[in-house]
Design a protein around this motif. Structure first.
Motif, PDB file in Angstrom:
ATOM      1  N   ARG A   1       0.841  -1.199   0.000  1.00  0.00           N
ATOM      2  CA  ARG A   1       0.000   0.000   0.000  1.00  0.00           C
ATOM      3  C   ARG A   1       0.881   1.255   0.000  1.00  0.00           C
ATOM      4  N   ILE A   2       1.890   1.262   0.838  1.00  0.00           N
ATOM      5  CA  ILE A   2       2.809   2.404   0.900  1.00  0.00           C
ATOM      6  C   ILE A   2       3.539   2.563  -0.433  1.00  0.00           C
ATOM      7  N   PHE A   3       3.989   1.459  -1.017  1.00  0.00           N
ATOM      8  CA  PHE A   3       4.693   1.488  -2.299  1.00  0.00           C
ATOM      9  C   PHE A   3       3.822   2.108  -3.398  1.00  0.00           C
ATOM     10  N   VAL A   4       2.579   1.692  -3.492  1.00  0.00           N
ATOM     11  CA  VAL A   4       1.679   2.211  -4.534  1.00  0.00           C
ATOM     12  C   VAL A   4       1.404   3.699  -4.296  1.00  0.00           C
ATOM     13  N   ASN A   5       1.201   4.096  -3.056  1.00  0.00           N
ATOM     14  CA  ASN A   5       1.005   5.505  -2.752  1.00  0.00           C
ATOM     15  C   ASN A   5       2.235   6.328  -3.133  1.00  0.00           C
ATOM     16  N   GLU A   6       3.414   5.808  -2.840  1.00  0.00           N
ATOM     17  CA  GLU A   6       4.659   6.496  -3.207  1.00  0.00           C
ATOM     18  C   GLU A   6       4.817   6.581  -4.726  1.00  0.00           C
ATOM     19  N   HIS A   7       4.420   5.527  -5.422  1.00  0.00           N
ATOM     20  CA  HIS A   7       4.551   5.491  -6.884  1.00  0.00           C
ATOM     21  C   HIS A   7       3.758   6.612  -7.554  1.00  0.00           C
ATOM     22  N   PHE A   8       2.584   6.904  -7.020  1.00  0.00           N
ATOM     23  CA  PHE A   8       1.718   7.905  -7.630  1.00  0.00           C
ATOM     24  C   PHE A   8       1.725   9.236  -6.892  1.00  0.00           C
ATOM     25  N   LYS A   9       2.613   9.441  -5.922  1.00  0.00           N
ATOM     26  CA  LYS A   9       2.548  10.614  -5.047  1.00  0.00           C
ATOM     27  C   LYS A   9       2.711  11.942  -5.777  1.00  0.00           C
ATOM     28  N   GLU A  10       3.426  11.976  -6.870  1.00  0.00           N
ATOM     29  CA  GLU A  10       3.644  13.240  -7.572  1.00  0.00           C
ATOM     30  C   GLU A  10       2.369  13.781  -8.197  1.00  0.00           C
ATOM     31  N   ASP A  11       1.372  12.930  -8.391  1.00  0.00           N
ATOM     32  CA  ASP A  11       0.115  13.347  -8.993  1.00  0.00           C
ATOM     33  C   ASP A  11      -0.890  13.862  -7.971  1.00  0.00           C
ATOM     34  N   PHE A  12      -0.558  13.786  -6.690  1.00  0.00           N
ATOM     35  CA  PHE A  12      -1.510  14.179  -5.648  1.00  0.00           C
ATOM     36  C   PHE A  12      -1.341  15.637  -5.258  1.00  0.00           C
TER      37      PHE A  12
ATOM     38  N   SER B   1      -3.378  16.651  -2.511  1.00  0.00           N
ATOM     39  CA  SER B   1      -3.401  16.340  -1.083  1.00  0.00           C
ATOM     40  C   SER B   1      -2.579  15.076  -0.872  1.00  0.00           C
ATOM     41  N   LYS B   2      -1.920  14.986   0.213  1.00  0.00           N
ATOM     42  CA  LYS B   2      -1.060  13.839   0.500  1.00  0.00           C
ATOM     43  C   LYS B   2      -1.803  12.798   1.333  1.00  0.00           C
ATOM     44  N   SER B   3      -3.019  12.501   0.934  1.00  0.00           N
ATOM     45  CA  SER B   3      -3.809  11.499   1.635  1.00  0.00           C
ATOM     46  C   SER B   3      -3.254  10.112   1.375  1.00  0.00           C
ATOM     47  N   ASP B   4      -3.664   9.195   2.204  1.00  0.00           N
ATOM     48  CA  ASP B   4      -3.267   7.808   2.082  1.00  0.00           C
ATOM     49  C   ASP B   4      -4.439   7.041   1.469  1.00  0.00           C
ATOM     50  N   TYR B   5      -4.208   6.381   0.336  1.00  0.00           N
ATOM     51  CA  TYR B   5      -5.273   5.703  -0.381  1.00  0.00           C
ATOM     52  C   TYR B   5      -5.038   4.196  -0.415  1.00  0.00           C
ATOM     53  N   ASP B   6      -6.117   3.439  -0.518  1.00  0.00           N
ATOM     54  CA  ASP B   6      -6.004   2.002  -0.720  1.00  0.00           C
ATOM     55  C   ASP B   6      -5.431   1.754  -2.110  1.00  0.00           C
ATOM     56  N   TRP B   7      -4.589   0.743  -2.229  1.00  0.00           N
ATOM     57  CA  TRP B   7      -3.942   0.502  -3.517  1.00  0.00           C
ATOM     58  C   TRP B   7      -4.921   0.114  -4.623  1.00  0.00           C
ATOM     59  N   PRO B   8      -6.018  -0.605  -4.357  1.00  0.00           N
ATOM     60  CA  PRO B   8      -6.925  -0.902  -5.476  1.00  0.00           C
ATOM     61  C   PRO B   8      -7.573   0.367  -6.049  1.00  0.00           C
ATOM     62  N   ARG B   9      -7.866   1.327  -5.192  1.00  0.00           N
ATOM     63  CA  ARG B   9      -8.459   2.589  -5.676  1.00  0.00           C
ATOM     64  C   ARG B   9      -7.487   3.359  -6.554  1.00  0.00           C
ATOM     65  N   LEU B  10      -6.228   3.414  -6.139  1.00  0.00           N
ATOM     66  CA  LEU B  10      -5.233   4.126  -6.944  1.00  0.00           C
ATOM     67  C   LEU B  10      -5.033   3.455  -8.295  1.00  0.00           C
ATOM     68  N   ILE B  11      -4.910   2.149  -8.279  1.00  0.00           N
ATOM     69  CA  ILE B  11      -4.710   1.426  -9.535  1.00  0.00           C
ATOM     70  C   ILE B  11      -5.925   1.605 -10.433  1.00  0.00           C
ATOM     71  N   ARG B  12      -7.113   1.518  -9.875  1.00  0.00           N
ATOM     72  CA  ARG B  12      -8.342   1.720 -10.661  1.00  0.00           C
ATOM     73  C   ARG B  12      -8.352   3.123 -11.259  1.00  0.00           C
ATOM     74  N   PHE B  13      -7.977   4.131 -10.476  1.00  0.00           N
ATOM     75  CA  PHE B  13      -7.978   5.516 -10.936  1.00  0.00           C
ATOM     76  C   PHE B  13      -7.037   5.708 -12.133  1.00  0.00           C
ATOM     77  N   TYR B  14      -5.899   5.049 -12.113  1.00  0.00           N
ATOM     78  CA  TYR B  14      -4.905   5.218 -13.165  1.00  0.00           C
ATOM     79  C   TYR B  14      -5.029   4.206 -14.299  1.00  0.00           C
ATOM     80  N   SER B  15      -6.025   3.358 -14.253  1.00  0.00           N
ATOM     81  CA  SER B  15      -6.172   2.365 -15.312  1.00  0.00           C
ATOM     82  C   SER B  15      -7.255   2.785 -16.305  1.00  0.00           C
ATOM     83  N   ALA B  16      -7.162   2.226 -17.496  1.00  0.00           N
ATOM     84  CA  ALA B  16      -8.098   2.557 -18.571  1.00  0.00           C
ATOM     85  C   ALA B  16      -9.260   1.576 -18.644  1.00  0.00           C
ATOM     86  N   GLY B  17      -9.333   0.647 -17.716  1.00  0.00           N
ATOM     87  CA  GLY B  17     -10.412  -0.336 -17.721  1.00  0.00           C
ATOM     88  C   GLY B  17     -10.048  -1.531 -16.875  1.00  0.00           C
ATOM     89  N   ASP B  18     -10.922  -2.503 -16.864  1.00  0.00           N
ATOM     90  CA  ASP B  18     -10.721  -3.675 -16.020  1.00  0.00           C
ATOM     91  C   ASP B  18      -9.447  -4.436 -16.366  1.00  0.00           C
TER      92      ASP B  18
END
Length: 101
Positions: free
Chosen positions: A55-66, A68-85
């Motif tokens: 979870r920390i790794f995924v948040n760090e991976h996408f941190k430059e796009d935030f 707010s520096k909130s802490d997000y669940d990794w499935p939500r972040l991956i879903r947000f950055y994906s183009a589909g299922d």
């Protein structure tokens, strides 16, 4: 013994990413449920540490796009950055390999 449980989880995750339909997985949220179920059925703390570190790794991976520096669940972040299922599974697989690497 704990390390063996982590290795088995990693093998399962790799197999799911390689052939998601075989495991009836169609999106990243399904992978999350498989991992959550595996963790719930396990008594090893090392597995929970893996989940927290991922979870920390995924948040760090996408941190430059935030903004707010909130802490997000990794499935939500991956879903947000994906183009589909299908892409969400591919993106998860890439991030998982980077995390293991």
């Amino acid at each position: 013994m704990e390390e063996k449980a982590v290795d088995k989880l990693f093998e399962l995750i790799s197999a799911i990413v390689k052939r998601p339909a075989m495991y009836q997985v169609s999106k990243v949220e399904d992978i999350y449920l498989v991992i959550f179920g595996y963790l719930a059925g396990s008594k090893y703390e090392l597995l929970n540490i893996f989940h927290e570190n991922f979870r920390i790794f995924v948040n760090e991976h996408f941190k430059e796009d935030f903004v707010s520096k909130s802490d997000y669940d990794w499935p939500r972040l991956i879903r947000f950055y994906s183009a589909g299922d299908k892409h969400s599974i591919e993106l998860f697989g890439q991030l998982f390999e980077q995390f293991k690497g």
